[in-house]
Scaffold this motif. Structure first.
Motif, PDB file in Angstrom:
ATOM      1  N   ALA A 110       0.888  -1.225  -0.121  1.00  0.00           N
ATOM      2  CA  ALA A 110      -0.124   0.012  -0.113  1.00  0.00           C
ATOM      3  C   ALA A 110       0.712   1.275  -0.067  1.00  0.00           C
ATOM      4  O   ALA A 110       0.416   2.377  -0.287  1.00  0.00           O
ATOM      5  N   GLY A 111       2.130   1.148   0.461  1.00  0.00           N
ATOM      6  CA  GLY A 111       2.900   2.467   0.188  1.00  0.00           C
ATOM      7  C   GLY A 111       3.271   2.620  -1.038  1.00  0.00           C
ATOM      8  O   GLY A 111       4.203   3.715  -1.094  1.00  0.00           O
ATOM      9  N   GLY A 112       3.294   1.729  -2.129  1.00  0.00           N
ATOM     10  CA  GLY A 112       3.330   1.994  -3.485  1.00  0.00           C
ATOM     11  C   GLY A 112       4.942   1.767  -3.576  1.00  0.00           C
ATOM     12  O   GLY A 112       5.683   1.195  -2.705  1.00  0.00           O
ATOM     13  N   PHE A 113       5.488   2.242  -5.007  1.00  0.00           N
ATOM     14  CA  PHE A 113       6.828   1.681  -5.251  1.00  0.00           C
ATOM     15  C   PHE A 113       7.974   2.451  -4.517  1.00  0.00           C
ATOM     16  O   PHE A 113       9.043   2.319  -4.612  1.00  0.00           O
ATOM     17  N   THR A 114       7.500   3.622  -4.132  1.00  0.00           N
ATOM     18  CA  THR A 114       8.555   4.500  -3.114  1.00  0.00           C
ATOM     19  C   THR A 114       8.944   3.574  -1.930  1.00  0.00           C
ATOM     20  O   THR A 114      10.131   4.033  -1.591  1.00  0.00           O
ATOM     21  N   HIS A 115       8.176   3.115  -1.593  1.00  0.00           N
ATOM     22  CA  HIS A 115       8.329   1.962  -0.191  1.00  0.00           C
ATOM     23  C   HIS A 115       8.874   0.572  -0.689  1.00  0.00           C
ATOM     24  O   HIS A 115       8.947  -0.002   0.337  1.00  0.00           O
ATOM     25  N   MET A 116       9.262   0.221  -1.996  1.00  0.00           N
ATOM     26  CA  MET A 116       9.685  -0.992  -2.348  1.00  0.00           C
ATOM     27  C   MET A 116      11.179  -0.800  -2.731  1.00  0.00           C
ATOM     28  O   MET A 116      11.474   0.198  -3.340  1.00  0.00           O
ATOM     29  N   ARG A 269       1.767  -2.028 -10.775  1.00  0.00           N
ATOM     30  CA  ARG A 269       1.307  -0.762 -10.376  1.00  0.00           C
ATOM     31  C   ARG A 269       0.085  -0.829  -9.519  1.00  0.00           C
ATOM     32  O   ARG A 269      -0.656   0.153  -9.552  1.00  0.00           O
ATOM     33  N   ARG A 270      -0.405  -2.002  -9.015  1.00  0.00           N
ATOM     34  CA  ARG A 270      -1.532  -2.124  -8.310  1.00  0.00           C
ATOM     35  C   ARG A 270      -0.751  -2.778  -6.891  1.00  0.00           C
ATOM     36  O   ARG A 270      -0.053  -3.510  -6.812  1.00  0.00           O
ATOM     37  N   TYR A 271      -1.497  -2.117  -5.642  1.00  0.00           N
ATOM     38  CA  TYR A 271      -1.077  -2.273  -4.555  1.00  0.00           C
ATOM     39  C   TYR A 271      -1.063  -3.866  -4.040  1.00  0.00           C
ATOM     40  O   TYR A 271      -0.085  -4.298  -3.882  1.00  0.00           O
ATOM     41  N   GLY A 272      -2.282  -4.385  -4.070  1.00  0.00           N
ATOM     42  CA  GLY A 272      -2.254  -5.588  -3.750  1.00  0.00           C
ATOM     43  C   GLY A 272      -2.001  -6.033  -2.420  1.00  0.00           C
ATOM     44  O   GLY A 272      -1.821  -5.255  -1.443  1.00  0.00           O
ATOM     45  N   GLN A 273      -1.686  -7.270  -2.208  1.00  0.00           N
ATOM     46  CA  GLN A 273      -0.960  -7.754  -0.895  1.00  0.00           C
ATOM     47  C   GLN A 273       0.385  -8.344  -1.084  1.00  0.00           C
ATOM     48  O   GLN A 273       0.781  -8.690  -2.199  1.00  0.00           O
ATOM     49  N   MET A 274       0.991  -8.623  -0.061  1.00  0.00           N
ATOM     50  CA  MET A 274       2.310  -9.251  -0.351  1.00  0.00           C
ATOM     51  C   MET A 274       2.372 -10.451  -1.079  1.00  0.00           C
ATOM     52  O   MET A 274       3.069 -10.806  -1.823  1.00  0.00           O
ATOM     53  N   GLU A 275       1.535 -11.372  -0.540  1.00  0.00           N
ATOM     54  CA  GLU A 275       1.314 -12.524  -1.172  1.00  0.00           C
ATOM     55  C   GLU A 275       1.049 -12.618  -2.567  1.00  0.00           C
ATOM     56  O   GLU A 275       1.593 -13.458  -3.521  1.00  0.00           O
ATOM     57  N   GLU A 276       0.034 -11.584  -3.147  1.00  0.00           N
ATOM     58  CA  GLU A 276      -0.172 -11.157  -4.620  1.00  0.00           C
ATOM     59  C   GLU A 276       1.368 -11.050  -5.242  1.00  0.00           C
ATOM     60  O   GLU A 276       1.187 -11.253  -6.342  1.00  0.00           O
TER      61      GLU A 276
END
Length: 299
Positions: A110-116, A269-276
């Motif tokens: 949910a934090g988006g790509f900035t937090h990945m 580009r979709r948030y989803g969940q970690m498992e997804e």
């Protein structure tokens, strides 16, 4: 059970009481967890706010002053955003520090790509002299951290919400052999072990477990290949192929093939969940089995 990040906070807070050389530098992330330690050691628990370049710069200064800095924030803000300071304030000055990240490749979608930060280990690979630990369980994270703070070198400890069900012994940089087989070698890094173990169930492969990826245990890989053929699969929880170069170097005089599995370069580009995200990058057990068996030619 506590997370790796929880364990990092509790362990480091204890170490601050025990070691007057230790200092912690924060950029707001985990500041609440370190609040008691900051009250007890206001001169050695420093929160610079959301200033990641300053975060690393302060760590370098503390190291030059004779302290052992533990520098902490999310991986994208610890390695990528202040990379120039990591390169210069630590590397160029030959200053030691322990960088401890949180967030992994996509712990908080949910934090988006900035937090990945799937590219953090690959980015550090462009610099000399870094030890990189990728624990797969809070117990392993604690053991690696306790070892790291005793030194004077540059260490990166990559923490994640992904974790294995059970801890394994930390081997001081050597790969741990979990089983032996003749059809190839599979190296599972850190929190990928449970999925890889499920993926190779019933396959005639050697399974190695790595919690330290730099330096890369080339000697351990060579020993495994001598007994299991020269096909190698490296499964990492960050950018796919990050360690294929190290594996190829280890086997330079041996005919071999190497497959690197990990997080793909394509941005989701979709948030989803970690498992997804795991499934989308083919890091779930079913996808791993498909890709491993296809490469090794086993079923």
């Amino acid at each position: 059970m506590d997370t790796m990040r929880d364990r990092f906070i509790s362990t480091t807070s204890q170490l601050l009481d025990e070691d007057p050389r230790l200092a912690v530098v924060l950029a707001d992330i985990s500041a609440d967890g370190f609040a008691p330690a900051q009250r007890a050691h206001p001169d050695r628990v420093l929160n610079v706010g959301i200033r990641e370049q300053l975060l690393v710069g302060v760590g370098g200064g503390l190291a030059l002053a004779g302290l052992r800095p533990v520098v902490h924030t999310f991986a994208s803000f610890l390695v990528e955003r202040p990379f120039e300071q990591v390169k210069l304030d630590l590397g160029h000055q030959d200053a030691g520090a322990v960088l401890v990240s949180a967030g992994g490749s996509y712990d908080w979608p949910a934090g988006g790509f900035t937090h990945m930060s799937p590219g953090d280990v690959a980015l550090l690979d462009t610099l000399d002299g870094w030890t990189v630990h990728v624990p797969g369980h809070p117990d392993e994270a604690e053991a690696l951290l306790r070892t790291a703070v005793r030194g004077d070198d540059r260490v990166y400890v990559r923490l994640s919400l992904q974790e294995n069900a059970q801890p394994l012994p930390v081997t001081g940089g050597e790969f741990l052999t979990l089983r032996e087989g003749g059809a190839g070698v599979v190296v599972a890094v850190g929190p990928m072990l449970d999925a890889v173990t499920e993926a190779v169930e019933g396959l005639d492969v050697t399974l190695l477990y790595a919690t330290t990826v730099r330096p890369f245990d080339g000697a351990g890989l060579r020993r495994a290949v001598d007994g299991a053929g020269a096909d190698v699969v490296v499964v990492e929880p960050y950018l796919a192929g990050t360690s294929t170069g190290a594996a190829n170097d280890a086997l330079a005089d041996v005919p071999h093939r190497v497959l690197g599995l990990g997080v793909g370069r394509k941005e989701l580009r979709r948030y989803g969940q970690m498992e997804e995200h795991l499934a989308a990058h083919r890091l779930d057990a079913a996808s791993l089995r498909n890709d491993i068996t296809r490469f090794l030619g086993t079923r």
